[in-house]
Design an enzyme around this catalytic site. Structure first.
Site, PDB file in Angstrom:
ATOM      1  N   ASN A  59      -6.630  -2.223  14.924  1.00 33.21           N
ATOM      2  CA  ASN A  59      -8.207  -2.674  14.601  1.00 33.21           C
ATOM      3  C   ASN A  59      -8.298  -3.676  13.531  1.00 33.21           C
ATOM      4  O   ASN A  59      -9.616  -3.974  12.911  1.00 33.21           O
ATOM      5  CB  ASN A  59      -8.864  -1.423  13.847  1.00 33.21           C
ATOM      6  CG  ASN A  59      -8.294  -0.959  12.579  1.00 33.21           C
ATOM      7  OD1 ASN A  59      -7.297  -1.456  12.168  1.00 33.21           O
ATOM      8  ND2 ASN A  59      -8.603   0.074  11.831  1.00 33.21           N
ATOM      9  N   HIS A  79      -6.756  -4.477  10.635  1.00 33.04           N
ATOM     10  CA  HIS A  79      -6.661  -4.023   9.163  1.00 33.04           C
ATOM     11  C   HIS A  79      -5.355  -4.814   8.701  1.00 33.04           C
ATOM     12  O   HIS A  79      -4.532  -5.033   9.265  1.00 33.04           O
ATOM     13  CB  HIS A  79      -6.486  -2.312   8.665  1.00 33.04           C
ATOM     14  CG  HIS A  79      -5.586  -1.651   8.977  1.00 33.04           C
ATOM     15  ND1 HIS A  79      -5.371  -0.420   9.742  1.00 33.04           N
ATOM     16  CD2 HIS A  79      -3.953  -2.182   8.858  1.00 33.04           C
ATOM     17  CE1 HIS A  79      -4.046   0.009   9.725  1.00 33.04           C
ATOM     18  NE2 HIS A  79      -3.089  -0.997   9.348  1.00 33.04           N
ATOM     19  N   ASP A 133       0.844  -1.241  -0.108  1.00 31.87           N
ATOM     20  CA  ASP A 133       0.164  -0.172   0.048  1.00 31.87           C
ATOM     21  C   ASP A 133       0.757   1.337   0.097  1.00 31.87           C
ATOM     22  O   ASP A 133       2.127   1.086   0.380  1.00 31.87           O
ATOM     23  CB  ASP A 133      -0.906  -0.021   1.166  1.00 31.87           C
ATOM     24  CG  ASP A 133      -0.229  -0.500   2.626  1.00 31.87           C
ATOM     25  OD1 ASP A 133       0.852  -0.136   2.626  1.00 31.87           O
ATOM     26  OD2 ASP A 133      -0.917  -0.779   3.629  1.00 31.87           O
ATOM     27  N   GLU A 141      -9.492  -1.191   5.540  1.00 27.60           N
ATOM     28  CA  GLU A 141     -10.031  -1.389   6.894  1.00 27.60           C
ATOM     29  C   GLU A 141     -11.241  -2.088   7.233  1.00 27.60           C
ATOM     30  O   GLU A 141     -11.770  -2.454   6.493  1.00 27.60           O
ATOM     31  CB  GLU A 141     -10.362   0.230   7.246  1.00 27.60           C
ATOM     32  CG  GLU A 141      -9.261   1.353   6.843  1.00 27.60           C
ATOM     33  CD  GLU A 141      -8.180   1.234   8.089  1.00 27.60           C
ATOM     34  OE1 GLU A 141      -8.134   0.377   8.967  1.00 27.60           O
ATOM     35  OE2 GLU A 141      -7.394   2.186   8.337  1.00 27.60           O
TER      36      GLU A 141
HETATM   37  C1  GLP Z   1       0.135   0.447   8.737  1.00 25.94           C
HETATM   38  C2  GLP Z   1       0.080  -0.432   7.179  1.00 25.94           C
HETATM   39  C3  GLP Z   1       0.190  -1.890   7.268  1.00 25.94           C
HETATM   40  C4  GLP Z   1       0.882  -2.390   8.599  1.00 25.94           C
HETATM   41  C5  GLP Z   1       0.242  -1.757   9.851  1.00 25.94           C
HETATM   42  C6  GLP Z   1       0.655  -2.176  11.239  1.00 25.94           C
HETATM   43  O1  GLP Z   1      -0.475   1.372   8.691  1.00 25.94           O
HETATM   44  N1  GLP Z   1      -1.019   0.108   6.353  1.00 25.94           N
HETATM   45  O2  GLP Z   1       0.220  -2.539   6.048  1.00 25.94           O
HETATM   46  O3  GLP Z   1       0.922  -3.760   8.650  1.00 25.94           O
HETATM   47  O4  GLP Z   1      -0.263  -0.589   9.645  1.00 25.94           O
HETATM   48  O5  GLP Z   1       1.609  -1.325  11.407  1.00 25.94           O
HETATM   49  P1  GLP Z   1       2.876  -1.410  12.489  1.00 25.94           P
HETATM   50  O6  GLP Z   1       3.724  -2.447  12.111  1.00 25.94           O
HETATM   51  O7  GLP Z   1       3.733  -0.234  12.650  1.00 25.94           O
HETATM   52  O8  GLP Z   1       2.367  -1.626  13.715  1.00 25.94           O
END
Ligand code: GLP
Length: 265
Positions: free
Chosen positions: A137, A139, A68, A144
């Site tokens: 949450n 995702h 993404d 989402e």
């Molecule tokens: C982000 C990304 C995800 C990621 C998630 C967790 O915003 N869009 O691809 O896996 O949130 O992030 P983190 O590893 O910093 O907890």
């Protein structure tokens, strides 16, 4: 059921995940890897680099596709996922920057970005292994809660909880983009192997819902239950609310050496 590995620490979990991924890369010369951003996989990318060197595994033919990207940031903006992946993945593994593909998010590309990205994934032969993190949450990517389990790469809107979680990377919380272009859940499920990493108490309920809860768009991570080949790497904190621990592998107490994806010289 997913193969779930519960390690004593995020460091051990990251190193084991790197081994599982390299085991696959070693078996296929032209490998297509789906990469995730966020803090979670950063240490694992460093382990990939050091283990690849230790075991003499060539990464020069690797093709990588991001999950993404934020809409509204230039690719060169240090807060963009493009920059983060160049820094934490491409540089660390000594790859050519052109080996990484990220969805186009310039305003003029938005209507075709999703379709174009899916075409480039298809042209690369599909994703062999998709690395995933999970949001607090539930995702995955920027799909989402409420996202269709059949969704494809498209423009998505970020949930307020996600914008709050990601605000640490921005000077002002209002600066966090409202939209992304994200691989869809249907796109993610087409990867041949999914490797999900989650660490820390903040991920505890999302992990319980994704692994043991009902398959529902209310928890996009629960879509992994629809996939035939999933490996999940957790630390003790993120695994804390799982009920069926007897079915999972405790990396600190099991005999891990015999697992099929451990690397041997
Ligand atoms: C982000 C990304 C995800 C990621 C998630 C967790 O915003 N869009 O691809 O896996 O949130 O992030 P983190 O590893 O910093 O907890």
């Amino acid at each position: 059921m997913a193969e779930v590995v519960i390690a004593e620490s995020r460091e051990v979990a990251s190193a084991l995940a790197a081994e599982a991924i390299l085991h696959q890369i070693r078996s296929k010369p032209k490998f297509t890897l789906g990469v995730a951003t966020g803090d979670t996989p950063v240490a694992m990318y460093r382990d990939l680099a050091s283990l690849a060197e230790e075991f003499g595994i060539d990464l020069q033919n690797l093709n990588a596709f991001a999950l993404d990207e934020y809409v509204g940031l230039e690719p060169t903006d240090p807060r963009s996922f493009s920059s983060a992946l160049q820094e934490n993945f491409v540089k660390v593994l000594g790859l050519d920057p052109a080996q990484l593909h990220v969805p186009q998010v310039a305003a003029c590309n938005l209507s075709t970005s999703g379709r174009d990205f899916e075409r480039s994934i298809a042209a690369a032969g599909g994703i062999d292994l998709q690395i995933l993190g999970i949001g607090s949450n539930g995702h995955i990517g920027f799909n989402e809660p409420g996202s269709s389990l059949a969704s494809r790469t498209r423009v998505t809107m970020l949930a307020d909880t996600t914008r709050r979680d990601n605000a640490v990377f921005f000077a002002e919380s209002e600066d966090v983009p409202q939209h992304s272009v994200s691989q869809g859940i249907g796109t993610i499920l087409e990867a041949r192997h999914l490797v999900l990493l989650a660490f820390g108490v903040k991920k505890e309920s999302a992990i319980a819902a994704a692994i043991e809860g009902p398959v529902t768009s209310a928890c996009p991570g629960s879509a992994i239950q629809l996939h035939p080949w999933v490996t999940v790497f957790l630390d003790r904190e993120s695994a804390n609310s799982l009920q069926e621990k007897d079915y999972y592998l405790g990396a600190w107490e099991n005999k891990m050496e015999s697992l099929s994806w451990r690397l041997s010289p």
